[in-house]
Design a protein around this motif. Structure first.
Motif, PDB file in Angstrom:
ATOM      1  N   LEU C 139      64.380 -37.812  54.898  1.00 42.42           N
ATOM      2  CA  LEU C 139      64.329 -37.085  56.157  1.00 42.42           C
ATOM      3  C   LEU C 139      62.989 -36.400  56.373  1.00 42.42           C
ATOM      4  O   LEU C 139      62.356 -36.539  57.405  1.00 42.42           O
ATOM      5  N   ALA C 140      62.564 -35.629  55.368  1.00 43.88           N
ATOM      6  CA  ALA C 140      61.349 -34.848  55.562  1.00 43.88           C
ATOM      7  C   ALA C 140      60.085 -35.629  55.209  1.00 43.88           C
ATOM      8  O   ALA C 140      58.980 -35.177  55.483  1.00 43.88           O
ATOM      9  N   GLY C 141      60.245 -36.779  54.566  1.00 45.05           N
ATOM     10  CA  GLY C 141      59.089 -37.611  54.285  1.00 45.05           C
ATOM     11  C   GLY C 141      58.159 -37.054  53.224  1.00 45.05           C
ATOM     12  O   GLY C 141      56.969 -37.357  53.217  1.00 45.05           O
ATOM     13  N   LEU C 186      60.144 -22.670  44.896  1.00 39.87           N
ATOM     14  CA  LEU C 186      58.990 -22.328  44.061  1.00 39.87           C
ATOM     15  C   LEU C 186      58.021 -23.500  43.967  1.00 39.87           C
ATOM     16  O   LEU C 186      56.808 -23.332  44.006  1.00 39.87           O
ATOM     17  N   LEU C 187      58.596 -24.702  43.813  1.00 41.38           N
ATOM     18  CA  LEU C 187      57.740 -25.888  43.772  1.00 41.38           C
ATOM     19  C   LEU C 187      57.103 -26.104  45.132  1.00 41.38           C
ATOM     20  O   LEU C 187      55.942 -26.487  45.232  1.00 41.38           O
ATOM     21  N   GLY C 188      57.869 -25.835  46.174  1.00 39.73           N
ATOM     22  CA  GLY C 188      57.383 -26.098  47.520  1.00 39.73           C
ATOM     23  C   GLY C 188      56.164 -25.277  47.895  1.00 39.73           C
ATOM     24  O   GLY C 188      55.247 -25.780  48.553  1.00 39.73           O
ATOM     25  N   ILE C 189      56.142 -24.009  47.470  1.00 36.67           N
ATOM     26  CA  ILE C 189      55.061 -23.133  47.926  1.00 36.67           C
ATOM     27  C   ILE C 189      53.658 -23.657  47.604  1.00 36.67           C
ATOM     28  O   ILE C 189      52.838 -23.787  48.510  1.00 36.67           O
ATOM     29  N   PRO C 190      53.366 -23.994  46.335  1.00 32.78           N
ATOM     30  CA  PRO C 190      51.986 -24.414  46.079  1.00 32.78           C
ATOM     31  C   PRO C 190      51.625 -25.766  46.685  1.00 32.78           C
ATOM     32  O   PRO C 190      50.446 -26.078  46.814  1.00 32.78           O
ATOM     33  N   VAL C 191      52.621 -26.570  47.030  1.00 34.00           N
ATOM     34  CA  VAL C 191      52.279 -27.933  47.448  1.00 34.00           C
ATOM     35  C   VAL C 191      52.332 -28.108  48.966  1.00 34.00           C
ATOM     36  O   VAL C 191      52.254 -29.221  49.463  1.00 34.00           O
ATOM     37  N   LEU C 264      73.554 -31.728  58.344  1.00 37.55           N
ATOM     38  CA  LEU C 264      72.129 -31.369  58.346  1.00 37.55           C
ATOM     39  C   LEU C 264      71.323 -32.381  59.144  1.00 37.55           C
ATOM     40  O   LEU C 264      70.448 -32.052  59.920  1.00 37.55           O
ATOM     41  N   ASN C 265      71.673 -33.633  58.883  1.00 40.34           N
ATOM     42  CA  ASN C 265      71.001 -34.738  59.514  1.00 40.34           C
ATOM     43  C   ASN C 265      71.024 -34.601  61.046  1.00 40.34           C
ATOM     44  O   ASN C 265      70.047 -34.871  61.741  1.00 40.34           O
ATOM     45  N   GLN C 266      72.185 -34.170  61.569  1.00 44.96           N
ATOM     46  CA  GLN C 266      72.342 -34.065  63.019  1.00 44.96           C
ATOM     47  C   GLN C 266      71.796 -32.756  63.569  1.00 44.96           C
ATOM     48  O   GLN C 266      71.707 -32.583  64.764  1.00 44.96           O
ATOM     49  N   SER C 267      71.488 -31.831  62.660  1.00 43.14           N
ATOM     50  CA  SER C 267      71.192 -30.482  63.132  1.00 43.14           C
ATOM     51  C   SER C 267      69.748 -30.388  63.622  1.00 43.14           C
ATOM     52  O   SER C 267      68.964 -31.325  63.535  1.00 43.14           O
ATOM     53  N   ARG C 268      69.444 -29.225  64.132  1.00 44.17           N
ATOM     54  CA  ARG C 268      68.109 -28.940  64.606  1.00 44.17           C
ATOM     55  C   ARG C 268      67.070 -29.143  63.505  1.00 44.17           C
ATOM     56  O   ARG C 268      66.052 -29.794  63.705  1.00 44.17           O
ATOM     57  N   ILE C 269      67.401 -28.608  62.316  1.00 39.84           N
ATOM     58  CA  ILE C 269      66.431 -28.704  61.227  1.00 39.84           C
ATOM     59  C   ILE C 269      66.262 -30.155  60.788  1.00 39.84           C
ATOM     60  O   ILE C 269      65.171 -30.611  60.465  1.00 39.84           O
ATOM     61  N   GLY C 270      67.364 -30.920  60.838  1.00 41.24           N
ATOM     62  CA  GLY C 270      67.284 -32.331  60.489  1.00 41.24           C
ATOM     63  C   GLY C 270      66.324 -33.065  61.411  1.00 41.24           C
ATOM     64  O   GLY C 270      65.496 -33.877  60.992  1.00 41.24           O
ATOM     65  N   ALA C 293      60.005 -25.679  57.506  1.00 40.51           N
ATOM     66  CA  ALA C 293      60.719 -26.958  57.413  1.00 40.51           C
ATOM     67  C   ALA C 293      60.558 -27.577  56.028  1.00 40.51           C
ATOM     68  O   ALA C 293      61.518 -28.066  55.443  1.00 40.51           O
ATOM     69  N   LYS C 294      59.341 -27.515  55.490  1.00 41.46           N
ATOM     70  CA  LYS C 294      59.100 -28.122  54.177  1.00 41.46           C
ATOM     71  C   LYS C 294      59.840 -27.360  53.086  1.00 41.46           C
ATOM     72  O   LYS C 294      60.478 -27.964  52.211  1.00 41.46           O
ATOM     73  N   LEU C 295      59.739 -26.048  53.120  1.00 40.74           N
ATOM     74  CA  LEU C 295      60.407 -25.262  52.085  1.00 40.74           C
ATOM     75  C   LEU C 295      61.914 -25.457  52.152  1.00 40.74           C
ATOM     76  O   LEU C 295      62.579 -25.578  51.121  1.00 40.74           O
ATOM     77  N   LEU C 296      62.446 -25.522  53.373  1.00 42.44           N
ATOM     78  CA  LEU C 296      63.883 -25.768  53.520  1.00 42.44           C
ATOM     79  C   LEU C 296      64.261 -27.128  52.945  1.00 42.44           C
ATOM     80  O   LEU C 296      65.292 -27.265  52.292  1.00 42.44           O
ATOM     81  N   ALA C 297      63.405 -28.116  53.182  1.00 47.10           N
ATOM     82  CA  ALA C 297      63.694 -29.452  52.657  1.00 47.10           C
ATOM     83  C   ALA C 297      63.728 -29.427  51.141  1.00 47.10           C
ATOM     84  O   ALA C 297      64.666 -29.936  50.516  1.00 47.10           O
TER      85      ALA C 297
END
Lengths: 300, 370, 417
Positions: C139-141, C186-191, C264-270, C293-297
């Motif tokens: 989804l988020a690629g 935590l992983l998401g933040i630096p990347v 999730l897929n159907q939702s706004r964030i999806g 969006a990335k951190l949520l993913a």
């Protein structure tokens, strides 16, 4: 101890660089993380042993082991090059238009296949690599640097220079750069894209073959699984330096080797890979495209 | 290239054909489990070869209970999850007994399934004490425990070699670290504290950095807990770095390759292992057959697997039953005379007498130290 | 590269082409397969390979002469199966399908033996994992090669809290998921700034760092020995112990995962994720907060790995770092890609296939992984978009969505239809 650790690190780094060069070259053209590259390197090492075995059974003795080494290298380069283009044809070319992840998975399949093929054909046990490199090495500030260590460092620098020349000074290099920039445009201006990519795989795989022989000789031990760790390390080195960038692969390899050697020597041998990856993350936070990679501005 | 895409279909077809030929009805099935493919494939295949020789011998004599024997292979790729899958498959197919697994990390979770399924499990290779510490009735091992081996190694270093500066390295696996830790424990009892203790990564080729750090401590002995590929590299690289320390290691290193590939660097290394198999009458057959059938000398675990298979088959023949508890009872109370020498099991299923002795590499051969 | 060139330019007709190709493969396998000591130097083995390749070539020729190039025909066939499945699901009321699917998932295992149930339980674990990874990758690629780290976090959370603190499975289940989600963020933040393959290597490194730490932190994790004697889950006095108990437990987790991921897929964030995947710049211009969006993913993706990890520890009652290798991450990624990125049904199919296929191939013993690797290449080449391509765009344009979801129409206008 520091000097010895620097020597350790630089040699280890050169080993990584040898493998990373081919990795980064393939990546530069078709942006594929070629998981199978480590396996090509493994095939090169096996081809070396097989050629050596053939030479000794046929009683073709040579005045110097250098001649045997040369023949082994040529055979490994031919064999790995042939494997490389075959794999590209078979597993990557049909996926050229597909999503970026499709060839990645296909490369992984190739990697698993080759590992198991070699395990079945050559047996699962470790094999000793012939010791062909005479020469005692020299003492340096109370530390030892062996002849083969110097040879490996020299080869990796030489290979990097040759690759750099090839890409920037020759016609095929020009075609490669054009293909890397825009495959469609390149084919419009008359570049045979298929052929350029084949050539890239040929050269990249031949380099892996050389790396297989060098590393096999350096450690004296090979098995069908050596490509796995080597592949991950080479990938890390290539990214650290800026994936797709040839001097970057060299720099990334050397750095990775140094970090591992100093980490293992001074802090903890168990956690050395953690340091290596931590430094990689740090580098990428400040330089998101690696040390020498071009900062790809966002495409709009 | 499009034309090559399906080129291995015929190979699969051939394999299916071979399979249908091999399958026969009304047999007694034994399971052999271990990492048959993947990076530790060599070890799994040692277990397989040992079991195959034993089964062929019994089949040549007409099988047991009037039935032919069949080996079912279970490849766990030293992955605990796959080991459990293999265990469930074995239990499900009505396997009479299991020879395996190789890695302690696989033997332990799989043993729970065998216990539930009332199947006897004899491991020829898992040396971690935890395997038998849980008091399951169905578990045995023909190999010694890490703690038994560690004591022998430490004793040898302190009493025979009379050295006190010992560096200890291991390969961060259950086996390697277990052995290293038990050795360190035994060394400490003899008031010897290691000058260096650290781990290396299995599969990596360059250990010069850690060896350089070890060299700094000037050890007289380097003890290594792990298997032969790393031992080969360690001995070679420590000699290249000019280290003179004696190399001491455990049964995982007792492999022909260690001497063949490490060459001069292996000279003078001390390895703890079971007594000389070539001097044991019962072992002559299997050693010869292995050479004939597989074209090479036995690996370190082949004979353990051969002995384990024989025990199981003998138990079936003696009790005229394939019932797990009956087989286990027979195996436990019998005094075995095996290709590994005399073996007797304790209540937990461990070998009663520590089988380990020290070997030395002399002139390109393993020689038992007197 | 003279030989293959030669084979193309000189040989256009099919028969000589097959001969040359088979010889080429024979030649390639020759050095690895020959054996100087064997009779005839073992030359029959590469010849066998050649024969195999020739046979395959002839088979393909036979197929292709009955219309269209062979590979395309097969491709179309496989594709039409996927199409038929999707068509079917669109025709029948979805609720009916759900009821039938769930009912069969509940009833069928009652007739299966413990081995098959164990395999189905494994399928369940991997479906949960793959659906979680699908959020990040499909989804988020964001290419994540270290997903197994969160699985390990979940497993060790339960392993440690169960053996040391004595918390129960039900208490740890949400805790493990939460902890995994925190690790994900935590992983998401630096990347956040990294893209594509740079992201891939950092996630790979993250996964390895977690595994190495678990393997070395002996005082807490018991290092390579792993944690033994993890408590089995209990519910109202009933202890989960047989394979079928675990099967039903994972079935509940899987259903929950499917439900939430589908929502999730159907939702706004999806929709924001897909927009981000297709074009970050455009998505940002449309007012999507990329960082959020990335951190949520990462966080939501990791949650499922945490759940699966807790379950895994409870099922095995033993965990060790060996279960959480890089290879595991890669296999989960394969499930997502082979099944069809972004498609829930596809991912479920992909996970089932990659668990069941190697088990089915156990009978090939030593040839198992060889065939598995080959099959992966073949599947990918025949069906690069995965077994079931994402049907997201079709749904977005469906009649029910048309009035309501303005956001979908805005985020990916040019891709519709």
């Amino acid at each position: 101890m520091l000097v010895q650790q620097l020597i350790n690190g630089l040699t280890l780094g050169s080993v990584y660089a040898l493998i990373a060069l081919g990795y980064t070259m393939v990546y530069g053209i078709i942006e594929l993380i070629n998981f199978a590259h480590g396996e090509i390197y493994m095939l090169g090492a096996y081809m070396g042993i097989i050629t050596f075995g053939l030479l000794t059974t046929l009683h073709l003795t040579f005045p110097t082991s250098g001649a045997a080494l040369l023949i082994m290298m040529v055979m490994a380069m031919l064999f790995c090059g042939a494997c490389g283009i075959t794999i590209e044809r078979l597993a990557y070319r049909p996926l050229r238009g597909a999503s970026r992840l499709a060839p990645l998975i296909s490369a992984l399949g190739v990697s698993i296949f080759l590992q198991n093929f070699v395990m079945l054909a050559q047996g699962p046990r470790d094999k000793g690599f012939p010791h062909l490199f005479a020469g005692e090495g020299i003492d340096l500030f109370g530390s030892r640097i062996s002849a083969i260590q110097m040879f490996i460092m020299a080869t990796s620098v030489l290979m990097m220079a040759a690759l750099q020349l090839l890409v920037h000074r020759t016609k095929i290099g020009k075609a490669m750069r054009a293909t890397a920039q825009d495959m469609q445009m390149a084919s419009l201006v008359g570049i045979d894209v298929d052929r350029v990519i084949s050539a890239t795989f040929l050269i990249g795989s031949a380099l892996a073959g050389v790396a297989g022989i060098m590393v096999g000789m350096y450690y004296g031990l090979i098995n069908f699984f050596i490509g796995y760790i080597a592949g991950i390390k080479a990938f890390t080195a290539a990214v650290l330096g800026g994936i797709g960038n040839i001097p970057g692969a060299m720099l990334g390899g050397l750095l990775l080797g140094l970090i591992e050697a100093l980490g293992a020597g001074y802090i903890s041998s168990e956690y050395k890979d953690v340091f290596a990856f931590a430094i990689l993350v740090l580098v990428l936070i400040f330089r998101p495209s690696g040390l020498l990679g071009k900062d790809i501005s966002r495409r709009v | 290239m499009r034309r090559g895409r399906v080129w291995f279909t015929p190979i699969a077809a051939i394999a299916v054909f071979a399979l249908t030929l091999a399958h026969a009805a009304s047999t007694i099935k034994l399971g052999v489990a271990g990492p048959l493919t993947g990076d530790q494939g060599a070890f799994g295949q040692e277990l397989k070869n040992g079991a195959i020789i034993a089964v062929e011998e019994w089949n040549a004599k007409g099988g047991v209970l009037g039935k032919k024997l069949e080996i079912v292979l279970g490849d766990d790729q030293h992955d605990p999850k796959q080991a459990v899958a293999v265990a469930n498959k074995f239990v499900n197919e009505g396997i009479v007994g299991v020879i395996g697994h190789f890695n302690s990390s696989c033997s332990i979770p799989a043993s729970t399934i065998y216990h539930e399924g009332k199947v006897v499990q004899i491991t020829p290779a898992s040396t971690n004490p935890q395997f038998t510490e849980r008091g399951f009735w169905n578990l045995f091992r023909t190999i010694g425990r890490d703690d038994q081996q560690g004591v022998v190694a430490a004793d040898f270093i302190v009493k025979k070699l009379k050295k006190s500066k010992v560096a200890v390295l291991h390969d961060k696996t259950t086996y390697g670290q277990g052995l290293a830790d038990e050795t360190v424990k035994a060394l400490k009892k003899a008031k010897v504290k290691p000058v260096y203790y650290g781990g290396i990564t299995q599969g990596e080729k360059d250990h010069r950095p850690v060896l350089t750090a070890v060299r700094q401590k000037n050890p007289e002995v380097l003890f290594y807990g792990g298997i032969h590929p790393e031992a080969i590299l360690l001995t070679k690289q420590m000699r290249e770095l000019g280290m003179k320390a004696a190399f001491v290691s455990g049964d995982g290193v007792w492999q022909k390759e260690f001497i063949d590939i490490a060459g001069k660097a292996a000279e003078g290394a001390f390895i703890t292992f079971t007594p000389d198999q070539t001097k044991i009458k019962e072992a002559q057959g299997v050693l010869k057959k292995h050479k004939e059938k597989f074209g090479s000398d036995v690996g370190a675990y082949t004979v353990y697997s051969y002995v384990a298979t024989n025990m199981l088959l003998d138990a079936i023949a003696a009790t005229k039953s394939t019932d797990g508890p009956k087989l286990a009872e027979h195996i436990r109370k019998t005094k075995w005379n095996t290709a590994l020498g005399p073996i007797q099991f304790d209540k937990k299923g461990d070998v009663l007498v520590s089988p380990f002795v020290v070997w030395e590499v002399k002139n390109g051969k393993f020689v038992q130290v007197k | 590269m003279p030989t293959p060139r030669l084979s193309i330019t000189l040989i256009q007709r099919p028969f000589p082409r097959i001969v040359l190709t088979s010889l080429w493969f024979g030649l390639l396998s020759l050095p690895l397969m020959m054996e100087l000591k064997a009779p005839f130097f073992g030359l029959e083995r590469p010849l066998l390979v050649s024969a195999g390749v020739a046979m395959a070539g002839l088979m393909r020729l036979a197929v292709s002469q009955r219309g269209g190039p062979g590979a395309e025909r097969v491709q179309r066939m496989v594709g039409s199966i996927g199409g038929a499945v999707r068509h079917l699901t669109e025709q029948i009321d979805r609720r009916v399908i759900y009821v039938v699917a769930v009912a069969s998932a509940v009833v069928i295992p009652l007739s299966l033996n413990r081995y098959h149930i164990d395999i189905l339980t494994q399928v369940g674990i991997y479906v949960t994992l793959a659906l979680g990874l699908n959020i990040v990758v499909g989804l988020a690629g964001l290419l994540d090669l270290g997903y197994v780290a969160f699985y390990a976090v979940g497993a060790y959370t339960y392993g440690l809290l169960s053996t040391r603190v004595g918390l129960s499975f039900w208490e740890v289940l949400p805790l493990g998921a939460l902890l995994a989600a925190i690790f994900g963020i935590l992983l998401g933040i630096p990347v956040l700034r990294l893209r594509g393959d740079y992201l891939a290597i950092v996630t790979l490194g993250f996964g390895e760092m977690i595994r190495i730490t678990l393997n070395n932190w002996d005082s807490v994790t018991r290092g390579p020995n792993g944690i033994l004697g993890i408590a089995r889950p209990r519910l109202l006095g009933f202890t989960f112990s047989s394979p079928i108990d675990y099967y039903y437990l994972i079935l509940v987790i899987v259903l929950l995962t499917i439900f939430v991921v589908d929502r999730l897929n159907q939702s706004r964030i999806g929709r924001a994720w897909t927009a981000m995947r297709d074009d970050e710049v455009a998505a940002e211009a449309m007012g999507i907060n990329l960082m959020k969006a990335k951190l949520l993913a990462f966080g939501l993706g990791a949650t499922w790995a945490g759940l699966a990890g807790v379950f895994f520890a409870a099922k095995m009652t033993f965990i060790s770092p060996e279960s959480f290798t890089f290879f595991e991450s890669v296999i989960i990624l394969c499930m997502v890609v082979l099944g069809g990125m972004g498609s829930v049904l596809g991912v479920i199919l992909g996970a089932s296939m990659l668990v069941i296929l190697p088990e089915m191939m156990r009978q090939f013993a030593l040839y198992r992984m060889l065939i598995f690797g080959g099959a992966m290449v073949v599947m990918m080449v025949l069906r690069p978009q995965g077994l079931i391509a994402s049907s997201r765009r079709g749904i977005a344009l469906g009649p029910k969505d048309r009035q309501g979801s303005a956001s979908a129409a805005v985020t990916s206008p040019q891709k519709m239809g």
